[in-house]
Motif scaffolding. Structure first.
Motif, PDB file in Angstrom:
ATOM      1  N   PRO A   1       1.050  -1.462   0.536  1.00 33.58           N
ATOM      2  CA  PRO A   1       0.253  -0.474   0.006  1.00 33.58           C
ATOM      3  C   PRO A   1       0.953   1.424  -0.085  1.00 33.58           C
ATOM      4  N   ARG A   2       0.656   2.227  -0.739  1.00 27.46           N
ATOM      5  CA  ARG A   2       1.069   3.562  -1.206  1.00 27.46           C
ATOM      6  C   ARG A   2       0.886   4.478  -0.434  1.00 27.46           C
ATOM      7  N   GLN A   3      -1.121   4.822  -0.138  1.00 30.31           N
ATOM      8  CA  GLN A   3      -1.271   5.561  -0.070  1.00 30.31           C
ATOM      9  C   GLN A   3      -1.459   5.490   1.050  1.00 30.31           C
ATOM     10  N   ALA A   4      -1.955   6.984   2.306  1.00 27.30           N
ATOM     11  CA  ALA A   4      -2.442   6.006   3.887  1.00 27.30           C
ATOM     12  C   ALA A   4      -3.718   6.113   3.423  1.00 27.30           C
ATOM     13  N   ARG A   5      -4.398   6.304   3.311  1.00 24.85           N
ATOM     14  CA  ARG A   5      -5.748   5.324   2.712  1.00 24.85           C
ATOM     15  C   ARG A   5      -5.892   3.872   2.680  1.00 24.85           C
ATOM     16  N   SER A   6      -5.423   3.299   1.571  1.00 23.86           N
ATOM     17  CA  SER A   6      -4.954   2.332   1.601  1.00 23.86           C
ATOM     18  C   SER A   6      -3.785   1.587   2.622  1.00 23.86           C
ATOM     19  N   ARG A   7      -3.034   2.095   3.033  1.00 22.34           N
ATOM     20  CA  ARG A   7      -2.246   0.948   4.639  1.00 22.34           C
ATOM     21  C   ARG A   7      -3.159   1.276   6.032  1.00 22.34           C
ATOM     22  N   ALA A   8      -3.929   2.674   5.773  1.00 26.32           N
ATOM     23  CA  ALA A   8      -4.846   2.021   6.890  1.00 26.32           C
ATOM     24  C   ALA A   8      -6.012   0.929   6.666  1.00 26.32           C
ATOM     25  N   ARG A   9      -6.444   0.607   5.770  1.00 23.81           N
ATOM     26  CA  ARG A   9      -7.415  -0.230   5.508  1.00 23.81           C
ATOM     27  C   ARG A   9      -6.530  -1.590   5.425  1.00 23.81           C
ATOM     28  N   LEU A  10      -5.209  -1.499   5.298  1.00 24.28           N
ATOM     29  CA  LEU A  10      -4.263  -2.959   5.190  1.00 24.28           C
ATOM     30  C   LEU A  10      -4.112  -3.804   7.025  1.00 24.28           C
ATOM     31  N   ALA A  11      -4.053  -2.449   7.320  1.00 28.63           N
ATOM     32  CA  ALA A  11      -4.073  -2.198   9.216  1.00 28.63           C
ATOM     33  C   ALA A  11      -5.265  -2.401   9.567  1.00 28.63           C
ATOM     34  N   ARG A  12      -6.324  -2.264   9.616  1.00 27.48           N
ATOM     35  CA  ARG A  12      -8.220  -2.735   9.894  1.00 27.48           C
ATOM     36  C   ARG A  12      -8.298  -4.294   9.132  1.00 27.48           C
ATOM     37  N   VAL A  13      -7.548  -4.609   7.700  1.00 23.99           N
ATOM     38  CA  VAL A  13      -7.276  -5.876   7.473  1.00 23.99           C
ATOM     39  C   VAL A  13      -7.037  -7.124   8.912  1.00 23.99           C
ATOM     40  N   LEU A  14      -5.039  -6.589   8.977  1.00 25.26           N
ATOM     41  CA  LEU A  14      -4.738  -6.859   9.620  1.00 25.26           C
ATOM     42  C   LEU A  14      -5.049  -7.066  11.476  1.00 25.26           C
ATOM     43  N   ALA A  15      -5.381  -5.861  11.737  1.00 25.58           N
ATOM     44  CA  ALA A  15      -7.084  -5.866  12.923  1.00 25.58           C
ATOM     45  C   ALA A  15      -7.320  -6.870  12.773  1.00 25.58           C
ATOM     46  N   ALA A  16      -8.136  -6.890  12.391  1.00 26.03           N
ATOM     47  CA  ALA A  16      -9.530  -7.844  11.759  1.00 26.03           C
ATOM     48  C   ALA A  16      -8.931  -9.543  12.103  1.00 26.03           C
ATOM     49  N   ALA A  17      -8.287  -9.656  11.046  1.00 23.16           N
ATOM     50  CA  ALA A  17      -7.478 -11.088  11.045  1.00 23.16           C
ATOM     51  C   ALA A  17      -6.526 -11.806  12.815  1.00 23.16           C
TER      52      ALA A  17
END
Length: 241
Positions: A26-42
């Motif tokens: 992920p390059r953009q802040a929004r994409s990084r936030a989405r990935l962090a949310r996915v990993l927190a959910a995982a």
């Protein structure tokens, strides 16, 4: 030392995308936030339901994202496991770096006790780490990454000893620190298998064993530091369990 697993993983993947099996960084802040949310959910799924529940469909539902969005970064369960593990490794290694920094500024009476207590505290707080390690779903990639992680942790122990002026920097010291790290890791895992808070008897026995071993290392590398001096430097009779 307070970063979450997901934040640590995203930070690591920016420098080393392959380390966490990401299909795309992920390059953009929004994409990084989405990935962090996915990993927190995982991680929530891992802790509450076990490693077997870590399917892309289940994690996407928990994160409230589409499966297609998840696939952009984590194509399958193995990739999710690898990414979670990368986050745990990053957190442990960051904690070790901080301990090296503190060791350089302070003179610890019982460095073994400090290190064992510090990492036992992380084991207690990282429920996902315990759920992943004590489950049966570790991938070959994660096992290989764990071996490299333990080498980096052993190097951290070496740097602590050097910061305390306790040993000469040579190959035997690196080998001894690696052996001590493997031993400490095995005993810590057994302590936390027995008790989610860490079996105090096992942890205390680990300290006794490692104090003796590191005193021997110190004596070998600094022949003048023996007897009472070695005991004082490495948690001798006056050290707390």
């Amino acid at each position: 030392m307070s970063r979450s697993c997901s934040e640590a993983t995203v930070g690591q993947t920016e420098a080393d995308p392959g380390g966490a099996s990401l299909r795309r960084t992920p390059r953009q802040a929004r994409s990084r936030a989405r990935l962090a949310r996915v990993l927190a959910a995982a991680e929530r799924v891992l802790v509450e339901e076990g490693v077997e529940a870590l399917t892309t469909t289940r994690v996407a539902a928990e994160a409230k994202v589409s499966v297609g969005s998840l696939y952009q970064y984590l194509p399958d369960r193995n990739a999710i496991i690898d990414a979670l593990a990368a986050g745990y490794f990053a957190r442990l290694e960051a904690a070790m770096d901080e301990l090296v920094r503190v060791a350089a500024a302070e003179r610890w009476e019982d460095p073994v006790g400090v290190l064992v207590d510090a990492f036992a505290g992380i084991y207690r707080s990282e429920h996902g780490f315990r759920a992943l390690w004590f489950g049966s779903g570790l991938t070959e990639r994660t096992r290989a990454a764990d071996r490299e992680h333990k080498r980096r942790m052993a190097d951290g122990v070496r740097r602590v000893l050097l910061a305390l002026d306790a040993a000469a920097d040579d190959e035997p010291l690196a080998r001894s620190c690696h052996a001590a790290t493997l031993t400490a890791d095995a005993l810590a895992q057994e302590a936390f298998r027995r008790d989610a808070s860490g079996d105090e008897d096992i942890l205390n026995e680990a300290k006794v064993m490692l104090r003796g071993y590191l005193t021997a290392i110190t004596s070998r590398h600094q022949p003048g530091l023996t007897g009472d001096a070695a005991a004082r430097g490495y948690g001798g009779p006056g050290a707390r369990p």
